[in-house]
Design an enzyme around this catalytic site. Structure first.
Site, PDB file in Angstrom:
ATOM      1  N   GLY A 203       0.821  -1.212   0.000  1.00  0.00           N
ATOM      2  CA  GLY A 203       0.000   0.000   0.000  1.00  0.00           C
ATOM      3  C   GLY A 203       0.847   1.249   0.000  1.00  0.00           C
ATOM      4  O   GLY A 203       2.056   1.194  -0.227  1.00  0.00           O
ATOM      5  N   ASN A 204       0.203   2.382   0.230  1.00  0.00           N
ATOM      6  CA  ASN A 204       0.943   3.648   0.279  1.00  0.00           C
ATOM      7  C   ASN A 204       0.345   4.541   1.354  1.00  0.00           C
ATOM      8  O   ASN A 204      -0.646   4.193   1.982  1.00  0.00           O
ATOM      9  CB  ASN A 204       0.929   4.324  -1.101  1.00  0.00           C
ATOM     10  CG  ASN A 204      -0.469   4.656  -1.559  1.00  0.00           C
ATOM     11  OD1 ASN A 204      -1.132   5.512  -0.981  1.00  0.00           O
ATOM     12  ND2 ASN A 204      -0.944   3.951  -2.572  1.00  0.00           N
ATOM     13  N   ARG A 205       0.955   5.698   1.548  1.00  0.00           N
ATOM     14  CA  ARG A 205       0.598   6.546   2.694  1.00  0.00           C
ATOM     15  C   ARG A 205      -0.521   7.543   2.422  1.00  0.00           C
ATOM     16  O   ARG A 205      -0.766   8.428   3.227  1.00  0.00           O
ATOM     17  CB  ARG A 205       1.823   7.370   3.116  1.00  0.00           C
ATOM     18  CG  ARG A 205       2.953   6.581   3.687  1.00  0.00           C
ATOM     19  CD  ARG A 205       4.076   7.560   4.006  1.00  0.00           C
ATOM     20  NE  ARG A 205       5.310   6.866   4.338  1.00  0.00           N
ATOM     21  CZ  ARG A 205       5.578   6.421   5.545  1.00  0.00           C
ATOM     22  NH1 ARG A 205       4.710   6.578   6.514  1.00  0.00           N
ATOM     23  NH2 ARG A 205       6.728   5.797   5.777  1.00  0.00           N
ATOM     24  N   SER A 206      -1.179   7.464   1.284  1.00  0.00           N
ATOM     25  CA  SER A 206      -2.195   8.481   0.989  1.00  0.00           C
ATOM     26  C   SER A 206      -3.346   8.422   1.997  1.00  0.00           C
ATOM     27  O   SER A 206      -3.888   7.362   2.281  1.00  0.00           O
ATOM     28  CB  SER A 206      -2.737   8.283  -0.423  1.00  0.00           C
ATOM     29  OG  SER A 206      -3.730   9.237  -0.671  1.00  0.00           O
TER      30      SER A 206
END
Ligand code: CTP
Length: 400
Positions: A203-206
């Site tokens: 995943g990512n930090r958005s």
């Protein structure tokens, strides 16, 4: 500012007490105008005490002050929350049987309706037509939230949270243009998760804050908003239709289907470029002791696909008229942004620098918005709502 808070006879009237407090505590002068039946849910003393003004439902009280025209004429904003199917119908047809409907007829300021009712009533053709009429005339009708209704029912029909309604009212009072009225916009927000096994993902930090700010500001400017949210833990923005997704493939399906009849699409979501080639059905165990490499395959590039579809022509290919993307860059921000704008075939690209303490999860953002015609707009560091409004300024100019 002078606000008239209309309250009609729905059980959600108790939530309007909170909305009233939000207005009065931020210095606005509020006159509450309930319908007669609304007082069955919350009584006159509550409204009088919370607003600091006398409360009446009737055009025959204090006739010498001509309240049936004065309240509407003097208001800077009229907000009706909750707005029942009945009050929407009476407003749409210009009936004037009580103080609230008289006020709606005499008001020349912005009018916001926050409907709340059972799903069947909200979806009935009569209500749909009344809402369409009110919107055509320039009123803002906030789509109700989806969730638990009175009794055991769930569905669209809940009054949105008072903070959300308040936020929209503030933006409307701030004089935001209604330049997206009658337009359909699709916004993606958050960050996709690509499953490795039932418990793990890439995943990512958005956080979704920028996409949600885009949704809120678009609602305030009159748009019909579909918000495709990937793994966002924020409350639904009032008035937006929220579609929840997890992976890039799910996000693609939701965005493309909503884009088919949209005027504009803004891709604010951080989409994973790759996903694990295999999604294990059971949890991966560390039995062998050594880590297994993760093989990745490419995800669809949704923004590029929207641009390609439009370029390819064919039925329905004129939509969406405006396609906007975001580019999160850590280095060579502008050069990378310009190359990306061309590569993706979009009309606008919001380029911002990301990294430690920048953009992700913070309430502020700064960006350069690049346009396909070669122009560019600098948006200084400020609330994500300001950047969102700058994006809508450019989108609205292109739709006009
Ligand atoms: N985007 C998309 N589909 C993808 C990847 C990105 O629609 N598979 C969209 C994002 O929503 C964003 C824009 O494309 O609006 C740019 O995203 P970004 O991650 O900056 O670009 P990439 O295409 O991933 O390019 P690179 O990895 O080379 O920076």
């Amino acid at each position: 500012m002078r606000v008239v808070l209309g309250v009609s006879a729905g059980i959600a009237a108790y939530k309007a007490c909170e909305l009233l407090r939000l207005f009065t505590e931020s210095g606005h002068e509020v006159r509450v105008v309930p319908t007669r039946d609304a007082l069955r849910f919350v009584g006159e003393p509550t409204w009088a005490a919370l607003s600091g003004h006398p409360v009446t439902t009737d055009v025959w009280d204090d006739v010498h002050e001509v309240p049936h025209v004065r309240l509407g004429q003097r208001a800077d904003l009229v907000v009706v929350a909750p707005a029942t199917a009945d009050v929407l119908a009476r407003a749409a047809h210009g009936l004037a049987g009580d103080l609230l409907t008289n006020t709606l007829l005499t008001a020349r300021c912005p009018v916001v309706f926050a409907p709340a009712m059972h799903t069947e009533m909200w979806e009935h053709a009569a209500t749909r037509a009344n809402v369409a009429t009110l919107r055509e005339r320039g009123s803002i009708v906030i789509d109700p939230a989806v969730g638990r209704l009175t009794g055991a029912d769930t569905g669209p029909g809940r009054l949105p949270d008072p903070e959300e309604i308040f936020e929209i009212c503030l933006r409307v009072m701030a004089g935001r243009p209604r330049d997206l009225a009658g337009r359909k916009v699709v916004i993606s927000a958050g960050g996709t998760r690509e499953a490795l096994d039932p418990v793990r993902y890439l995943g990512n930090r958005s956080s979704g804050l920028q996409g949600y700010a885009l949704a809120r500001t678009a609602v305030a400017r009159g748009a019909e908003v579909t918000l495709v949210a990937a793994n966002v833990s924020l409350g639904d923005p009032a008035g937006a239709k929220v579609v929840r997704v997890e992976s890039a493939v799910e996000l693609r399906d939701a965005v493309l289907s909503a884009a088919a009849d949209a005027d504009a699409v803004v891709m604010a979501a951080a989409v994973a470029d790759f996903r694990p080639a295999v999604r294990h059905d059971s949890k991966i165990k560390k039995t062998s002791g050594e880590p297994e490499p993760i093989e990745l395959v490419k995800n669809p590039d949704i923004l590029a696909e929207l641009g390609e579809r439009r370029r390819a022509g064919g039925p329905g290919s004129a939509r969406p008229s405006v396609i906007a993307g975001f580019a999160a860059e850590t280095d060579d921000v502008l050069a990378n942004g310009k190359a990306k704008l061309a590569r993706k075939g979009c009309d606008l690209l919001v380029v911002n620098q990301v990294g430690e303490g920048l953009a992700f999860g913070t309430p502020d953002n700064a960006a350069t918005i690049l346009a396909a015609d070669g122009s560019q707009v600098e948006v200084p560091r400020g609330p994500k709502e300001d950047l969102a409004d700058a994006v809508w300024d450019l989108v609205a100019a292109r739709l006009a």
